[in-house]
Design an enzyme around this catalytic site. Structure first.
Site, PDB file in Angstrom:
ATOM      1  N   ASP A  73       0.867  -1.176   0.000  1.00  0.00           N
ATOM      2  CA  ASP A  73       0.000   0.000   0.000  1.00  0.00           C
ATOM      3  C   ASP A  73       0.895   1.213   0.000  1.00  0.00           C
ATOM      4  O   ASP A  73       1.353   1.646   1.052  1.00  0.00           O
ATOM      5  CB  ASP A  73      -0.906  -0.017   1.228  1.00  0.00           C
ATOM      6  N   TRP A  98       6.596  -4.066   7.586  1.00  0.00           N
ATOM      7  CA  TRP A  98       5.537  -5.058   7.650  1.00  0.00           C
ATOM      8  C   TRP A  98       5.793  -6.100   6.575  1.00  0.00           C
ATOM      9  O   TRP A  98       6.570  -5.861   5.664  1.00  0.00           O
ATOM     10  CB  TRP A  98       4.162  -4.409   7.490  1.00  0.00           C
ATOM     11  N   ASP A 117      10.035   0.574   3.550  1.00  0.00           N
ATOM     12  CA  ASP A 117       9.813   1.897   2.969  1.00  0.00           C
ATOM     13  C   ASP A 117      11.140   2.598   2.722  1.00  0.00           C
ATOM     14  O   ASP A 117      12.130   2.373   3.442  1.00  0.00           O
ATOM     15  CB  ASP A 117       8.965   2.758   3.915  1.00  0.00           C
ATOM     16  N   ASN A 145      -0.113  -2.072   7.077  1.00  0.00           N
ATOM     17  CA  ASN A 145       0.506  -1.137   6.152  1.00  0.00           C
ATOM     18  C   ASN A 145      -0.109   0.252   6.258  1.00  0.00           C
ATOM     19  O   ASN A 145       0.174   1.114   5.433  1.00  0.00           O
ATOM     20  CB  ASN A 145       0.448  -1.660   4.715  1.00  0.00           C
ATOM     21  N   ASP A 146      -0.961   0.450   7.254  1.00  0.00           N
ATOM     22  CA  ASP A 146      -1.615   1.742   7.392  1.00  0.00           C
ATOM     23  C   ASP A 146      -0.851   2.707   8.285  1.00  0.00           C
ATOM     24  O   ASP A 146      -1.403   3.704   8.743  1.00  0.00           O
ATOM     25  CB  ASP A 146      -3.038   1.566   7.933  1.00  0.00           C
TER      26      ASP A 146
END
Lengths: 172, 391
Positions: A73, A98, A117, A145-146
């Site tokens: 995401d 994650w 990331d 992933n939030d």
């Protein structure tokens, strides 16, 4: 970091309405969710005795459909000067991530994917991709992933997301 | 226009006006310079706060205060304040303040980092104070209302941390100093649990309630029974909370009532949100739930989400309104296009504001009748990810 592909582009909505592609992926994801595990735990390292002389994978790593992106995401680093497993120049890769479990159709195996990331610049803005298969709320930090995963980096500024193969997933 | 040209035009106008002196109104009075608007101390019930996370340039996030019941942008937009790097906000009308967790780097996206709790005064939308937070800990993710909460007779603010270790920082809002940091191992978010306690949802499928001493230390932890599986039957962390009962939707279309009024959270029997309604309906989106002053619960629903992993963030085409106590579906509101987040205003005549992700507008509905009222698409928003009713 998370978000919302359908959300930023009209094409995204069309994607969501096209059940063929997503439906296929979702069935796949549904079969795979649960095969994943805690990072670094149920991971079998590459088998030196495996038959193919050269590992295989296929597809376009700038496409949201690419097999490694099943739980992603965010902006794809492949579209930002990096690749599926490298960060763009001048950014910094987050050491904590994650994970998801994705199926490589080219060799039939499930792999544990670490979505590190890349940080230190503002949002890349290209190739926003949300698949979310196996994503869980932040009470499962290993599978969420939030949140902004630019954790443990010198900058908290989110730029894009990679999808690094960290091992073959154990079969359940 | 250059100054010289302006003077010349002005002179020409003066001549022509002089010639017609008897036929024209007097000139406009000279106006004072430097007037700044302010807002009412208590925002009207129809106002909303739109949190624009600036997803493509997150250090420039902002919150727009609007009255969407008005027709023109001049009457709709009331003001704005900044919230940097995926911060979170909480309104505290009893204190006349809005709290925002923010993160800054000294050189924009680089340089030394500082995390702060910014204190905005609701009347002037001015930053009137701040508290420096522990570096690199505060929850930084999609906006959520489950990450800040008032305690101790509104004297303390509890702030959720995820680094990814989880804890809660307590801030004394009177002295604007940190009281303590309370570990919440394995548990996330902050839900009400009385004046000197808070509840969190845990990875092992239950709730933990952390009870605090007067010094802000852990007095006791109480735990509910395990009632869900975070792998197989996950619940959203985003409930509607009505009269001490929290209603947590699950990814698979169930609703879990949890009694938060006692010393320990008590999950009750879950029920199917859709019942016999055709489709694979489940809640989906970012802000997926709200409640109104009558006690009705609003859920943003997706007809393909219940049995398909990965659709839980997409949003949906309908909002379903329930009396959760009797498990009665009161009405289904079909949205114009699609919804990503919803918020419902307080008061006797509730309005519902919805983020439409297709064009990144917000849309206003009559929450009681479900009637569409208007779209707001040019109010300075880019990515209006999260919505709040004015409290």
């Amino acid at each position: 970091m998370s978000l919302l592909d359908r959300i930023f582009e009209k094409q995204a909505r069309q994607v969501a309405q096209q059940s063929s592609r997503r439906g296929m992926l979702k069935k796949l994801g549904g079969a795979l969710v649960g095969a994943a595990a805690v990072p670094l735990l149920p991971v079998a390292r590459a088998d030196n005795h495996a038959a193919p002389a050269k590992p295989v994978e296929e597809g376009d790593d700038t496409s949201c459909d690419y097999w490694r992106y099943c739980a992603i995401d965010g902006f794809l680093c492949s579209c930002c000067g990096g690749s599926a497993n490298t960060c763009p120049p001048g950014t910094e890769m987050s050491p904590v991530t994650w994970i998801g479990t994705c199926h490589n159709p080219a060799d039939g195996r499930n792999y544990v994917i670490s979505y590190n990331d890349c940080c230190g610049k503002s949002g890349c803005g290209a190739c926003l991709c949300m698949r979310d298969e196996g994503d869980r709320p932040p009470y499962r930090p290993d599978k969420t992933n939030d949140i902004n995963w630019c954790l443990g980096t010198s900058s908290a500024s989110y730029h894009c997301s990679t999808a690094v193969v960290v091992g073959v997933a154990f079969e359940e | 226009m250059s100054m010289l040209k302006k003077l010349m035009v002005g002179g020409a106008l003066a001549v022509s006006v002089g010639a017609l002196a008897d036929e024209v109104p007097p000139p406009l009075p000279v106006e004072p310079v430097g007037i700044i608007e302010s807002l009412p101390a208590r925002y009207p019930a129809d106002w909303f706060l739109i949190q624009d996370g600036a997803f493509f340039h997150m250090s420039d996030g902002k919150v727009i205060v609007i009255d969407p019941t008005q027709e023109g942008v001049g009457d709709q937009v009331k003001g704005m304040f900044n919230v940097s790097l995926m911060g979170n906000i909480m309104q505290a009308p009893g204190r006349g303040e809005i709290y925002a967790t923010e993160t800054f780097h000294s050189r924009g996206t680089r340089g030394p980092r500082i995390d702060v709790l910014s204190i905005w005064d609701m009347e002037n939308l001015s930053a009137v104070g701040e508290v420096i937070l522990p570096q690199g800990k505060r929850f930084m993710g999609m906006p959520a209302r489950e990450v800040m909460h008032l305690l101790n007779n509104d004297k303390w603010l509890a702030i959720f941390n995820l680094s990814p270790a989880t804890s809660v920082t307590l801030v004394d809002l009177d002295t604007r100093e940190i009281v303590s940091e309370v570990p919440t191992p394995g548990c996330s978010h902050i839900y009400p649990a009385g004046d000197m306690a808070f509840t969190s949802v845990c990875a092992d499928g239950r709730f933990t309630t952390t009870h605090l001493t007067a010094d802000g230390e852990v007095k006791e932890r109480t735990r509910s029974d395990v009632f869900f599986d975070s792998d197989e039957t996950p619940i959203f962390e985003r409930p509607a909370i009505i009269d001490g009962m929290a209603y947590f939707p699950s990814f698979k279309g169930m609703l879990y009532p949890v009694d938060l009024s006692g010393d320990v959270a008590v999950p009750q029997e879950p029920w199917s949100i859709a019942g016999d309604i055709e489709g694979e309906w489940a809640a989906s989106g970012i802000r997926i739930s709200d409640e109104d002053s009558s006690g009705a619960m609003y859920l943003l629903m997706n007809p393909e989400a219940a049995n398909t992993d990965g659709k839980h963030n997409e949003g949906g085409p309908e909002v379903w309104v329930f009396d959760p106590g009797t498990q009665t579906l009161l009405r289904r509101i079909a949205l114009q296009e699609w919804g990503l987040s919803i918020a419902v205003s307080r008061g006797p005549d509730p309005k519902m504001l919805v983020t439409n992700p297709v064009d990144m507008s917000v849309e206003l509905y009559d929450a009681t009748t479900g009637d569409f009222i208007r779209k707001l698409s040019d109010i300075g928003q880019e990515t209006p990810l999260y919505l709040y009713p004015a409290l």
